[in-house]
Design an enzyme around this catalytic site. Structure first.
Site, PDB file in Angstrom:
ATOM      1  N   VAL A 395      42.435  41.405  47.054  1.00 40.75           N
ATOM      2  CA  VAL A 395      41.357  41.998  46.794  1.00 40.75           C
ATOM      3  C   VAL A 395      40.705  42.820  48.220  1.00 40.75           C
ATOM      4  O   VAL A 395      39.401  43.039  48.498  1.00 40.75           O
ATOM      5  CB  VAL A 395      40.089  41.315  46.156  1.00 40.75           C
ATOM      6  CG1 VAL A 395      40.617  41.196  44.885  1.00 40.75           C
ATOM      7  CG2 VAL A 395      39.683  40.043  46.830  1.00 40.75           C
ATOM      8  N   CYS A 396      41.784  43.126  49.307  1.00 42.09           N
ATOM      9  CA  CYS A 396      41.598  43.809  50.649  1.00 42.09           C
ATOM     10  C   CYS A 396      40.333  42.748  51.322  1.00 42.09           C
ATOM     11  O   CYS A 396      39.363  43.053  51.986  1.00 42.09           O
ATOM     12  CB  CYS A 396      40.974  44.802  50.298  1.00 42.09           C
ATOM     13  SG  CYS A 396      42.373  46.178  49.870  1.00 42.09           S
ATOM     14  N   ASN A 397      40.491  41.616  51.226  1.00 40.72           N
ATOM     15  CA  ASN A 397      39.855  40.603  51.958  1.00 40.72           C
ATOM     16  C   ASN A 397      40.543  39.202  52.499  1.00 40.72           C
ATOM     17  O   ASN A 397      40.428  38.344  52.145  1.00 40.72           O
ATOM     18  CB  ASN A 397      38.728  40.089  51.169  1.00 40.72           C
ATOM     19  CG  ASN A 397      37.606  39.305  52.033  1.00 40.72           C
ATOM     20  OD1 ASN A 397      37.739  38.572  52.710  1.00 40.72           O
ATOM     21  ND2 ASN A 397      36.212  39.892  51.639  1.00 40.72           N
TER      22      ASN A 397
END
Length: 791
Positions: A395-397
């Site tokens: 999730v792009c984290n």
């Protein structure tokens, strides 16, 4: 609705209002479940109607001109700019807003300004930052990742070892973690401004502002730069924005690049000279022509959102209440053994229902009744079939994932070496998940959504029996299988993801290291990306029927509704073409880069483009390239006898192994289970197997051995001197088996029943990966109706 704008509705009344509105005005989503930015990914009927009216009523020109239409566009942009600042309680006397393509572009604009500082800059960012914030570190003179809130507080309170002197500092943090919704202290901007000189703050408000009001009325407490994603708030249009505190606008003075509309004068012949615009900040930063019609759509979106949902305060209360229900529902799920089903990633201080420290996002992973992790890929496959929209993976984290999943840097490097990639299926490595399931609630989410999702998990992932979950159902395997099994049918798939071509009975067929001859030697690739297309995204590919004509030496390709037939030579020799008809190009197949022969024929491209519905053409990965060192090989996760296969097998264009084998007895058992649930029996073609094995028809009823292949190590075909094929492990299934190979229509079966009856180690299995035994060189011949001896 009375009370909507003022926020006087009770949570129950508001929920009922949204539910009715969805049913009445949004029939296209009435049967769908949007659990990732639910209120922002739906193109509402009313918004699109308003945008259509505005488009028809307004003639908008380039705002850099003095024509009437251009001036009208300028007035519209100024009006929407003012409306957006008002939405954030930002006084235009102290703030300016710059329109960007998205939130990442807004962050990049700030990064570019600091990069141009003569002495460079120091960059600090919080571990919960989105990838777009992390990426800014690459242009800083020095950078530091703050691993916790406490570390940030200590850095502000005292001299931190990484704290620099003599240059500008930029500290970036998210208002809300886009991974799990934890909200970070917004007062950090004020504290840093008071503690340091030449220290600026960049707030990523993309996730936060999607469901909560951004309040910038206190200028001294506000961040210097705030990045927004407008599509996450409104769903449409695709725009971002950067809100700049004017006291920090001087940071952009050293920006070197200029685009159209941002300068008053440019000389580029004998002298190289330019003068930037001296007016507002946005005039100097909005390079080129603004997306005028997108800004017109934003105007409609702001008005429609307020009309339908009231204030963002109202949305915040609504989503906070739903998130609490969702969290409670997930934590209540238990296996019969008493084990928790969900592992939810949340701080003890982040209480669901309290919007001050927790946003409406729930991030979690599932465990089975043995305590083993469930593959997120399998969850996503089932969710897709059930029309549930969610997000899985990193999730792009990156910082949040590493911290919450306890992944050390060496583990993440090892996972990468093992094949993990963003969006890939390798999501459980070394006993740990590599990503999460994320549910994000929005303005259009309702209690029924929450109930439906919890029921979905209960149906497919909760084992209500008290005992631990057993492996996939198998059977007692007979020690003697002579003459018990035989090859019922042989099928090759000349074009990957298109229909199969069944080999006639009595015809012997060559099997090589890379599989059955002519199997998956061609594929259909996108004309632009040169990426192999799949039925999973393009179900119409099932209707494309290739056939092998050995008398003429050609492959004939048929498509429904077309009177034309594409004919390509089977020969790899370009000399058989009237002219050079293909070129070597790099293509992508299942994430692998290959050197493919891409056909340049316009007639082939037109035929396939019309058949599939996207710009595409034919490509070939001919025999001989698979065994090359740069070719494709069977996947590392496949097993043989419980151990990793020692020698990777060469592949052409199949996904994971050279050959796929299924058992007719297993299919019969599966279909009995499907029909017992009221479903339609699955045809063997949906499993796209090369070899279908069947048991003797003389066996008395009840003595079949469904799923015996789960325990086999190998099979010998055609007697004692026949070739041996090794089994490399179960075939992991996806929702592609739900595509009817005759009509191209999508169904829920057989994957739903497979998910309930054939799950092992978090994977849904049916059929077995197969390959010619490595010791046998030069290939072998097999045929339908030959006997099979298994071991």
């Amino acid at each position: 609705m009375a009370g909507l704008e003022s926020g006087n509705l009770t949570p129950e009344e508001y929920d009922a209002y949204v539910e009715k509105m969805r049913q009445d005005e949004y029939p296209m989503i009435a049967d769908a479940l949007y659990l990732d930015h639910a209120g922002t990914t739906v193109y509402s009927k009313r918004l699109m109607e308003r945008f259509h009216r505005d488009m028809m009523a307004n003639l908008l020109g380039n705002p850099h001109s003095a024509s009437q239409s251009s001036q009208h566009a300028t007035q519209l942009i100024d009006s929407v700019r003012s409306k957006l600042l008002h939405l954030c309680n930002a006084d235009p006397a102290y703030f300016d807003v710059v329109f960007t393509a998205n939130a990442t572009a807004a962050i990049k604009l700030v990064m570019e300004a600091f990069r141009e500082q003569s002495e460079g800059f120091w960059y600090g960012y919080h571990v919960d930052s989105h990838t777009s914030l992390v990426g800014a570190r690459e242009v800083a003179i020095a950078h530091h990742c703050f691993k916790s809130d406490a570390e940030v507080e200590a850095w502000v309170d005292a001299a931190h070892p990484s704290r620099p002197a003599g240059r500008s500092q930029l500290f970036a943090f998210p208002a809300q973690s886009n991974m799990n919704g934890r909200r970070l202290p917004l007062y950090w901007s004020m504290r840093m401004r008071r503690a340091f000189q030449r220290t600026y703050t960049l707030l990523d408000a993309a996730s936060y502002a999607s469901t909560s009001p951004l309040d910038l009325r206190d200028v001294d407490a506000s961040p210097d730069f705030t990045a927004l994603s407008l599509y996450k708030i409104f769903g449409f249009p695709d725009l971002g924005a950067l809100i700049v505190r004017k006291a920090a606008a001087h940071v952009f003075d050293k920006r070197k690049y200029f685009g159209g509309g941002t300068v008053d004068m440019v000389l580029c012949s004998k002298e190289q000279w330019h003068v930037k615009k001296s007016g507002s900040l946005h005039e100097r930063l909005e390079d080129g022509t603004l997306p005028v019609h997108s800004i017109l759509a934003l105007n409609a979106a702001i008005d429609t959102h307020a009309e339908l949902f009231g204030t963002l305060d109202r949305v915040s209360q609504h989503t906070a209440a739903l998130a609490k229900r969702l969290y409670d529902g997930l934590t209540a799920l238990k296996h019969g053994s008493g084990r928790d089903v969900c592992t939810i990633y949340t701080n003890a201080s982040s209480l669901y229902g309290d919007s001050r420290n927790q946003g409406p996002i729930v991030a979690f992973n599932l465990r089975d009744s043995n305590g083993d992790w469930v593959s997120n890929t399998e969850i996503e496959k089932l969710a897709s079939i059930k029309n549930i929209h969610l997000r899985t993976g990193g999730v792009c984290n990156p910082g949040g994932i590493a911290q919450w999943l306890h992944l050390a840097p060496w583990e993440m490097r090892e996972n990468f070496s093992a094949g993990q990639r963003c969006g890939g299926e390798y999501d459980i490595l070394n006993g740990k998940p590599a990503g999460v399931v994320r549910l994000s609630l929005g303005a259009m989410s309702t209690t029924s959504d929450v109930k439906r999702f919890v029921a979905f998990l209960e149906e497919f992932f909760v084992n209500k029996n008290c005992q631990s979950q057993a492996p996939v159902a198998g059977c007692e395997v007979s020690e003697k299988s002579e003459q018990r099994f035989h090859i019922e049918s042989l099928t090759v798939y000349p074009i990957k993801s298109c229909a199969g071509w069944q080999i006639s009975h009595g015809t012997t067929w060559e099997v090589r290291d890379e599989g059955l001859v002519w199997d998956r030697e061609w594929c259909i690739v996108h004309q632009t990306t040169v990426k192999a297309l799949s039925q999973k995204q393009h179900p119409r590919m099932a209707l494309i029927r290739p056939s092998l004509d050995f008398r003429q030496g050609v492959l004939r390709i048929h498509a429904p509704g077309s009177a034309d037939t594409v004919i390509v030579p089977l020969s790899q020799d370009p000399g058989v073409f009237d002219k050079p008809d293909f070129a070597q190009r790099d293509a992508t197949v299942c994430g692998d880069r290959i050197a493919a022969q891409v056909y340049a024929s316009q007639s082939v491209a037109r035929f396939l483009t019309e058949a599939v519905g996207v710009p595409c053409t034919l490509a070939r990965f001919p025999v001989g390239t698979a065994s090359d060192s740069a070719g494709r090989h069977s996947k590392a996760h496949l097993k043989q006898g419980g151990e990793a296969i020692g020698v990777p097998r060469p592949l052409l264009l199949s996904n994971e192994s050279p050959i796929l084998t299924i058992s007719r007895s297993s299919l019969n058992r599966l279909n009995e289970q499907i029909k017992a649930r009221g479903g339609k029996a699955a045809h063997p073609s949906v499993f796209r197997a090369n070899i279908v094995l069947a048991e003797s028809p003389l066996l008395p009823p009840g003595l079949e051995q469904p799923f015996a292949e789960d325990h086999w190590q190998s099979m010998r075909i055609g007697g004692e001197r026949g070739p041996v094929l090794d089994f490399l492990g179960g075939c992991r299934r996806c929702q592609m088996v739900c595509i009817d190979q005759v009509s191209g229509e999508k169904n829920q079966e057989p994957f739903v029943t497979l998910a309930k009856t054939r799950r092992a180690e978090g994977k849904v299995l049916f059929g077995v990966h197969t390959a010619l035994r490595v010791e046998r060189a030069g290939g072998a011949m097999i045929a339908a109706r030959q006997s099979v001896q298994t071991s």
